[in-house]
Design a protein around this motif. Structure first.
Motif, PDB file in Angstrom:
ATOM      1  N   VAL A  97       0.862  -1.171   0.000  1.00 33.64           N
ATOM      2  CA  VAL A  97       0.000   0.000   0.000  1.00 33.64           C
ATOM      3  C   VAL A  97       0.903   1.226   0.000  1.00 33.64           C
ATOM      4  CG1 VAL A  97      -1.828   1.278   1.158  1.00 33.64           C
ATOM      5  CG2 VAL A  97      -1.795  -1.228   1.261  1.00 33.64           C
ATOM      6  N   ALA A  98       0.888   1.976  -1.092  1.00 33.25           N
ATOM      7  CA  ALA A  98       1.672   3.202  -1.202  1.00 33.25           C
ATOM      8  C   ALA A  98       0.860   4.370  -0.667  1.00 33.25           C
ATOM      9  CB  ALA A  98       2.061   3.455  -2.651  1.00 33.25           C
ATOM     10  N   ASN A  99       1.546   5.344  -0.049  1.00 33.47           N
ATOM     11  CA  ASN A  99       0.886   6.486   0.592  1.00 33.47           C
ATOM     12  C   ASN A  99      -0.187   5.972   1.547  1.00 33.47           C
ATOM     13  OD1 ASN A  99       0.092   9.035   1.361  1.00 33.47           O
ATOM     14  ND2 ASN A  99      -0.686   9.640  -0.643  1.00 33.47           N
ATOM     15  N   LEU A 100       0.266   5.202   2.508  1.00 36.63           N
ATOM     16  CA  LEU A 100      -0.621   4.478   3.430  1.00 36.63           C
ATOM     17  C   LEU A 100      -1.642   5.392   4.097  1.00 36.63           C
ATOM     18  CD1 LEU A 100      -1.174   1.732   4.853  1.00 36.63           C
ATOM     19  CD2 LEU A 100       0.469   2.436   6.609  1.00 36.63           C
ATOM     20  N   THR A 101      -1.241   6.579   4.514  1.00 29.36           N
ATOM     21  CA  THR A 101      -2.138   7.507   5.227  1.00 29.36           C
ATOM     22  C   THR A 101      -2.915   8.407   4.276  1.00 29.36           C
ATOM     23  OG1 THR A 101      -0.398   9.186   5.453  1.00 29.36           O
ATOM     24  CG2 THR A 101      -0.569   7.523   7.199  1.00 29.36           C
ATOM     25  N   ASN A 102      -2.784   8.176   2.961  1.00 29.62           N
ATOM     26  CA  ASN A 102      -3.428   9.006   1.931  1.00 29.62           C
ATOM     27  C   ASN A 102      -3.085  10.488   2.130  1.00 29.62           C
ATOM     28  OD1 ASN A 102      -4.913   9.226  -0.453  1.00 29.62           O
ATOM     29  ND2 ASN A 102      -6.798   9.718   0.656  1.00 29.62           N
ATOM     30  N   LYS A 103      -1.813  10.750   2.339  1.00 30.05           N
ATOM     31  CA  LYS A 103      -1.323  12.119   2.483  1.00 30.05           C
ATOM     32  C   LYS A 103      -1.625  12.915   1.209  1.00 30.05           C
ATOM     33  CE  LYS A 103       1.386  15.509   4.052  1.00 30.05           C
ATOM     34  NZ  LYS A 103       1.083  16.306   5.254  1.00 30.05           N
ATOM     35  N   GLN A 104      -2.175  14.106   1.372  1.00 26.37           N
ATOM     36  CA  GLN A 104      -2.433  14.978   0.236  1.00 26.37           C
ATOM     37  C   GLN A 104      -1.397  16.093   0.245  1.00 26.37           C
ATOM     38  OE1 GLN A 104      -6.657  15.442  -0.983  1.00 26.37           O
ATOM     39  NE2 GLN A 104      -7.130  14.835   1.127  1.00 26.37           N
ATOM     40  N   TYR A 105      -0.646  16.205  -0.848  1.00 22.85           N
ATOM     41  CA  TYR A 105       0.493  17.120  -0.868  1.00 22.85           C
ATOM     42  C   TYR A 105       0.802  17.527  -2.299  1.00 22.85           C
ATOM     43  CZ  TYR A 105       2.952  12.869  -2.318  1.00 22.85           C
ATOM     44  OH  TYR A 105       3.335  11.733  -2.999  1.00 22.85           O
ATOM     45  N   TRP A 106       1.514  18.644  -2.426  1.00 19.81           N
ATOM     46  CA  TRP A 106       2.055  19.066  -3.709  1.00 19.81           C
ATOM     47  C   TRP A 106       3.402  18.383  -3.903  1.00 19.81           C
ATOM     48  CZ3 TRP A 106      -0.466  21.504  -7.453  1.00 19.81           C
ATOM     49  CH2 TRP A 106      -1.584  22.267  -7.140  1.00 19.81           C
ATOM     50  N   LEU A 107       3.526  17.608  -4.974  1.00 19.20           N
ATOM     51  CA  LEU A 107       4.815  16.997  -5.295  1.00 19.20           C
ATOM     52  C   LEU A 107       5.839  18.079  -5.601  1.00 19.20           C
ATOM     53  CD1 LEU A 107       6.299  14.276  -5.888  1.00 19.20           C
ATOM     54  CD2 LEU A 107       5.598  14.565  -8.266  1.00 19.20           C
ATOM     55  N   ASN A 108       5.430  19.083  -6.352  1.00 17.12           N
ATOM     56  CA  ASN A 108       6.200  20.296  -6.607  1.00 17.12           C
ATOM     57  C   ASN A 108       5.215  21.350  -7.107  1.00 17.12           C
ATOM     58  OD1 ASN A 108       5.780  19.661  -9.381  1.00 17.12           O
ATOM     59  ND2 ASN A 108       7.712  18.544  -9.450  1.00 17.12           N
ATOM     60  N   SER A 109       5.687  22.393  -7.773  1.00 21.26           N
ATOM     61  CA  SER A 109       4.804  23.466  -8.213  1.00 21.26           C
ATOM     62  C   SER A 109       3.727  23.005  -9.186  1.00 21.26           C
ATOM     63  CB  SER A 109       5.614  24.581  -8.889  1.00 21.26           C
ATOM     64  OG  SER A 109       6.489  25.196  -7.990  1.00 21.26           O
ATOM     65  N   PHE A 110       3.955  21.886  -9.851  1.00 18.06           N
ATOM     66  CA  PHE A 110       3.107  21.527 -10.983  1.00 18.06           C
ATOM     67  C   PHE A 110       2.224  20.304 -10.777  1.00 18.06           C
ATOM     68  CE2 PHE A 110       7.203  23.272 -12.633  1.00 18.06           C
ATOM     69  CZ  PHE A 110       6.722  24.524 -12.969  1.00 18.06           C
ATOM     70  N   TYR A 111       2.554  19.436  -9.823  1.00 16.51           N
ATOM     71  CA  TYR A 111       1.828  18.178  -9.708  1.00 16.51           C
ATOM     72  C   TYR A 111       1.412  17.884  -8.274  1.00 16.51           C
ATOM     73  CZ  TYR A 111       3.687  17.289 -14.386  1.00 16.51           C
ATOM     74  OH  TYR A 111       4.004  17.377 -15.709  1.00 16.51           O
ATOM     75  N   LEU A 112       0.218  17.295  -8.151  1.00 20.91           N
ATOM     76  CA  LEU A 112      -0.217  16.749  -6.867  1.00 20.91           C
ATOM     77  C   LEU A 112       0.404  15.374  -6.676  1.00 20.91           C
ATOM     78  CD1 LEU A 112      -4.038  17.591  -6.968  1.00 20.91           C
ATOM     79  CD2 LEU A 112      -2.347  18.595  -5.413  1.00 20.91           C
ATOM     80  N   GLY A 113       0.599  15.000  -5.408  1.00 22.95           N
ATOM     81  CA  GLY A 113       1.102  13.668  -5.116  1.00 22.95           C
ATOM     82  C   GLY A 113       0.054  12.606  -5.381  1.00 22.95           C
ATOM     83  N   ASP A 114       0.497  11.372  -5.563  1.00 27.61           N
ATOM     84  CA  ASP A 114      -0.410  10.269  -5.862  1.00 27.61           C
ATOM     85  C   ASP A 114      -1.268   9.918  -4.649  1.00 27.61           C
ATOM     86  OD1 ASP A 114       0.431   9.965  -8.471  1.00 27.61           O
ATOM     87  OD2 ASP A 114       1.979   8.499  -7.954  1.00 27.61           O
ATOM     88  N   PRO A 115      -2.469   9.380  -4.876  1.00 24.95           N
ATOM     89  CA  PRO A 115      -3.322   8.951  -3.764  1.00 24.95           C
ATOM     90  C   PRO A 115      -2.859   7.622  -3.184  1.00 24.95           C
ATOM     91  CG  PRO A 115      -4.370   8.407  -5.838  1.00 24.95           C
ATOM     92  CD  PRO A 115      -3.107   9.169  -6.179  1.00 24.95           C
ATOM     93  N   ARG A 116      -3.507   7.211  -2.102  1.00 24.39           N
ATOM     94  CA  ARG A 116      -3.233   5.877  -1.567  1.00 24.39           C
ATOM     95  C   ARG A 116      -3.520   4.844  -2.645  1.00 24.39           C
ATOM     96  NH1 ARG A 116      -5.729   5.627   3.661  1.00 24.39           N
ATOM     97  NH2 ARG A 116      -7.694   5.726   2.528  1.00 24.39           N
ATOM     98  N   THR A 117      -2.561   3.924  -2.830  1.00 20.03           N
ATOM     99  CA  THR A 117      -2.663   2.964  -3.933  1.00 20.03           C
ATOM    100  C   THR A 117      -2.322   1.563  -3.437  1.00 20.03           C
ATOM    101  OG1 THR A 117      -2.014   4.678  -5.525  1.00 20.03           O
ATOM    102  CG2 THR A 117      -1.880   2.403  -6.252  1.00 20.03           C
ATOM    103  N   LEU A 118      -3.218   0.619  -3.672  1.00 18.72           N
ATOM    104  CA  LEU A 118      -2.989  -0.776  -3.329  1.00 18.72           C
ATOM    105  C   LEU A 118      -2.457  -1.510  -4.545  1.00 18.72           C
ATOM    106  CD1 LEU A 118      -3.333  -3.324  -1.507  1.00 18.72           C
ATOM    107  CD2 LEU A 118      -5.683  -3.482  -2.412  1.00 18.72           C
ATOM    108  N   GLN A 119      -1.337  -2.221  -4.368  1.00 17.94           N
ATOM    109  CA  GLN A 119      -0.745  -3.038  -5.425  1.00 17.94           C
ATOM    110  C   GLN A 119      -0.597  -4.466  -4.911  1.00 17.94           C
ATOM    111  OE1 GLN A 119       2.750  -0.285  -5.523  1.00 17.94           O
ATOM    112  NE2 GLN A 119       2.545  -0.491  -7.744  1.00 17.94           N
TER     113      GLN A 119
END
Length: 807
Positions: A778-800
């Motif tokens: 599980v990536a981004n376990l806590t579903n952190k919402q953040y700006w990756l940088n000026s242009f992109y939002l970070g990915d949501p919680r993802t189950l693989q």
């Protein structure tokens, strides 16, 4: 860098390297080195031929004295050995043994009275862990391509390097470079592949889509060619941070990623993996290898992949297809010829949003947006289709000389359209359209090197002389963009940030006009290098390159669209660049080094909004000083590098012209740890600290400020813990911290730091001659919402999750 600073820095860097080495030089910490374990079946034969064959296969630098090897016959080598162990086995009864130099190379010495001395590495290495495997804590011993220098031991390379092994890629369920950059402590993900481009990264304080350099099996290609690189047929990734001009030819100063293709196996290998990459996006990957004939003259490797479905982001779909084949032809003991060819498709629908926040408009907090929603249109797309083919040969001419040759070509087509959300106020945004006709690119890359291993008195040499070069040609349509039609217009008007409306695709027609050469580039790099071993403690790498860069650019697309005259730019520049490395090994397991390297790169092209749009600036030279320490402690590799990089700066001045003026100087520290801390616990991680500064930019008040979208602190750790009570079960997880980043050149506004967490598990079940491995993460376990940088939002919680059958 000024001469005064130069004169001050060099001796201090050397003193620091030795000083850092001294506290670690304790015999109690001595750790025996282990190399990759493989099956050997080598009959007795001429000693020099046998040793060179084993060294070539194992990636070991071996300097043979013809006088010592002449007339001697090797012992047969049968069984499972690491590379050094196989060499030792071949030497049994010859009256000779291996001696390791300070640069990681080996030579032969006579044993007094024909006695057999104890080797520094176990001769029978059948129980040693495979190079880069989970059992070895993902610690790799060898680098396949240190540019023109060829294979070297990782610990003894005087450059900041890391190796990401195939098993690490499998166990972390990595399907793109995004995941590699997320976990690597020296890299900061800049642009995700879901945005429709090749992965972009910030390294050592240099950010941007063109900051990362790409190589395939040591051959350089452009950054754009990376869209056609897949993880599934990659044996390992070799990451160099910093300048690589001496090693790979013209390159930007951030760093380089070298993809090492999976080569044929000489024992039957079959693997089928069914997995989920997040959301409803599933893939099926087959990996097959073995001998074609009983004698193993021919062997093959085949990788096939199909992937499709909606990702963890609503309305976004990702499809990939690949067939990749490799063939080995072992002509004789001295000559091996390798072939490879592949066809790949990479398609994305509903591209991840590229956000633009104009100056004076407040940026919304990431928590006010939804990281699993699409803020562009589901018909936005990115398509890449790539065909590749290559051939390489390794020919041992005699006991002294080896010839290495390689050539590869690829042709790929890119086409993409996206709607980039642009903030209008703090609570509203538009979705202007950016549509582009197909772009066709052809690239060729080749190298030819002659290696000579010899001795002059007490000095051992591994000298390399040769050539490396590459060419590219890019064709575009005159009607490349729909202007003045829908280009830059918003099909949804202006909407609140809480809404993500979907509308039908507007009608436009592009890519039907004349197709013309938009740009071409050629680089030719002639190299002379020598790895000189003085004794067991001291060695050096001295080298010089003569580089020529030719370039042609014609920005006819925007000239035609905006009714402006076409701008053609040509240049043909040459530059001689040195590399100087001093390596000191106070003890066998500890390496310290100091390196000075220069890098030449092609000049930037003026953007479309500059008055000199399309003009290509002259090539520019960057300089780097680096001091480092690498130590193998137990089953763990520790590395520390301090560096100073100075490069020219490009910007659009107050008159509207794109110019090359001023400098960017970055100082920093990289620390990493890879391996088993305890028999059950594996740790892969580290810390990067940066002090990047822009000097003499467009605005004098901004001198000394940090560049935008560069975090000054990175701290990352990935770990695995094996549950001994349940053989085959391991718990996995990671924590990844990125410091704050400035979003403007005045450094008045910034994005907050963020930390994300992963958690997962792996279970391997063995059944006779087969094995099944189940993985979940599980990536981004806590579903952190953040700006990756000026242009992109970070990915949501993802189950693989995935299941792999090996048989």
């Amino acid at each position: 860098m000024s001469r005064a600073v130069d004169a001050l820095l060099r001796p201090r860097l050397m003193a620091l390297a030795i000083g850092l080495a001294a506290p670690l030089a304790s015999p109690a910490l001595f750790a025996a080195e282990q190399s990759a374990v493989r099956a050997y079946d080598v009959p007795a034969g001429p000693l020099a031929s046998t040793l060179n064959q084993i060294a070539s296969q194992a990636g070991i630098a071996l300097a043979l004295d013809p006088a010592l090897a002449s007339g001697r016959t090797s012992a047969p080598v049968n069984g499972q050995y690491n590379g050094v162990g196989a060499l030792q086995a071949a030497l049994l009864g010859t009256g000779l043994q291996l001696q390791q130099g300070s640069a990681g190379s080996y030579s032969l010495v006579a044993v007094e009275n024909n006695a057999i001395a104890l080797p520094t590495t176990d001769i029978n290495a059948s129980l040693a862990s495979v190079d880069g495997s989970a059992a070895a804590g993902y610690r790799a011993e060898n680098v396949r391509n240190v540019g023109a220098l060829g294979a070297m031991k990782l610990q003894d390379t005087p450059y900041s390097m890391s190796v990401v092994s195939q098993e690490f890629l499998k166990n972390t369920q990595t399907t793109s470079l995004d995941d590699v950059f997320k976990r690597n402590p020296a890299t900061q993900l800049y642009g995700p592949r879901a945005a429709g481009y090749a992965s972009a990264v910030a390294i050592r304080g240099f950010s941007g889509s063109g900051n990362m350099n790409i190589a395939n099996d040591g051959l350089r290609f452009s950054n754009g060619a990376d869209a056609g690189n897949f993880i599934e047929d990659t044996e390992q990734l070799e990451i160099i941070t910093g300048l690589t001009g001496f090693l790979y030819g013209p390159a930007t100063p951030g760093g380089l990623i070298n993809y090492v293709l999976k080569r044929p196996t000489y024992e039957r290998y079959n693997s089928v993996t069914l997995g989920n990459a997040g959301g409803d996006n599933y893939y099926l990957h087959g990996d097959f290898g073995g001998k074609i004939d009983e004698a193993g003259v021919f062997a093959y490797r085949l990788n096939v992949l199909t992937q499709d479905g909606e990702t963890a982001i609503d309305l976004q779909k990702h499809r990939r297809q690949m067939i990749s084949a490799a063939l080995d032809w072992n002509v004789n003991d001295d000559l091996q010829i390798q072939f490879d060819a592949s066809h790949r498709k990479n398609q994305m629908r509903g591209l991840s949003s590229y956000w633009f926040v104009p100056a004076g408009v407040e940026r919304p907090d990431a928590s006010s947006l939804k990281n699993d929603k699409l803020y562009s249109q589901k018909w936005s797309f990115s398509d890449n289709e790539t065909d590749k083919a290559g051939v390489r040969a390794n020919w041992r001419l005699n006991d002294t000389f080896t010839l290495r040759a390689a050539f590869a070509a690829q042709q790929y087509t890119d086409e993409f359209t996206y709607t980039g959300p642009t903030m209008v106020t703090a609570t509203t945004y538009r979705q202007p359209i950016y549509a582009f006709a197909p772009i066709e690119t052809e690239e060729k890359s080749g190298s030819l090197f002659l290696d000579a291993a010899f001795a002059t008195g007490s000095l051992q040499h591994k000298m390399t002389v040769g050539y490396q070069g590459n060419t590219s040609r890019v064709k575009q349509y005159e009607d490349h963009i729909p202007y003045p039609s829908w280009q830059y217009q918003s099909p949804v008007g202006t909407v609140p940030i809480g809404e993500q409306p979907q509308v039908g695709k507007p009608g436009w027609s592009i890519g039907h006009g004349d197709q013309r050469l938009a740009n071409s580039a050629e680089s030719n790099n002639f190299l002379l290098g020598d790895i000189i071993t003085f004794n067991e403690q001291w060695s050096t790498i001295l080298g010089v390159t003569q580089t020529q860069i030719k370039s042609y650019t014609n920005e006819f697309v925007y000239a035609k669209a905006f009714n402006q005259p076409e701008t053609e730019t040509k240049y043909n520049k040459s530059k001689t660049s040195p590399n100087i490395s001093i390596i000191y090994k106070p003890v066998h397991w500890l390496t310290t080094y100091v390196t000075y390297i220069e890098g030449l790169q092609s000049g930037s092209v003026a953007p479309s909004d500059a008055l000199n749009a399309g003009q290509a600036l002259a090539p520019q030279v960057s300089e780097q000083y680096e001091v480092g320490v690498k130590a193998t402690v137990g089953e763990t590799l520790l590395t520390l590098a301090l560096f100073n990089i100075d490069k020219p700066n490009n910007y659009k001045n107050s008159q509207g012209f794109y110019v090359q003026d001023g400098r960017q100087e970055n100082n920093g520290m990289e620390f990493s740890v890879t391996g088993k801390v305890t028999p059950e616990l594996t740790v892969v991680g580290g810390v990067t600290l940066l002090d990047p500064k822009i000097k003499k930019g467009e605005i004098a008040a901004n001198d000394g400020n940090a560049p935008t979208n560069v975090a000054k602190q990175l701290a990352k750790v990935y770990s695995e813990y094996e549950i001994t009570e349940v053989p085959g079960l391991a718990l996995t997880g990671g924590a990844y911290y990125t410091g704050k980043q400035y979003t403007d050149e005045a450094n008045r506004t910034s994005l907050p730091s963020f930390t994300t967490f992963d958690a997962g598990a792996r279970y391997k079940l063995r059944m006779d001659d087969s094995a099944v491995t189940f993985r979940v993460n599980v990536a981004n376990l806590t579903n952190k919402q953040y700006w990756l940088n000026s242009f992109y939002l970070g990915d949501p919680r993802t189950l693989q999750f995935s299941a792999q059958l090996e048989f």
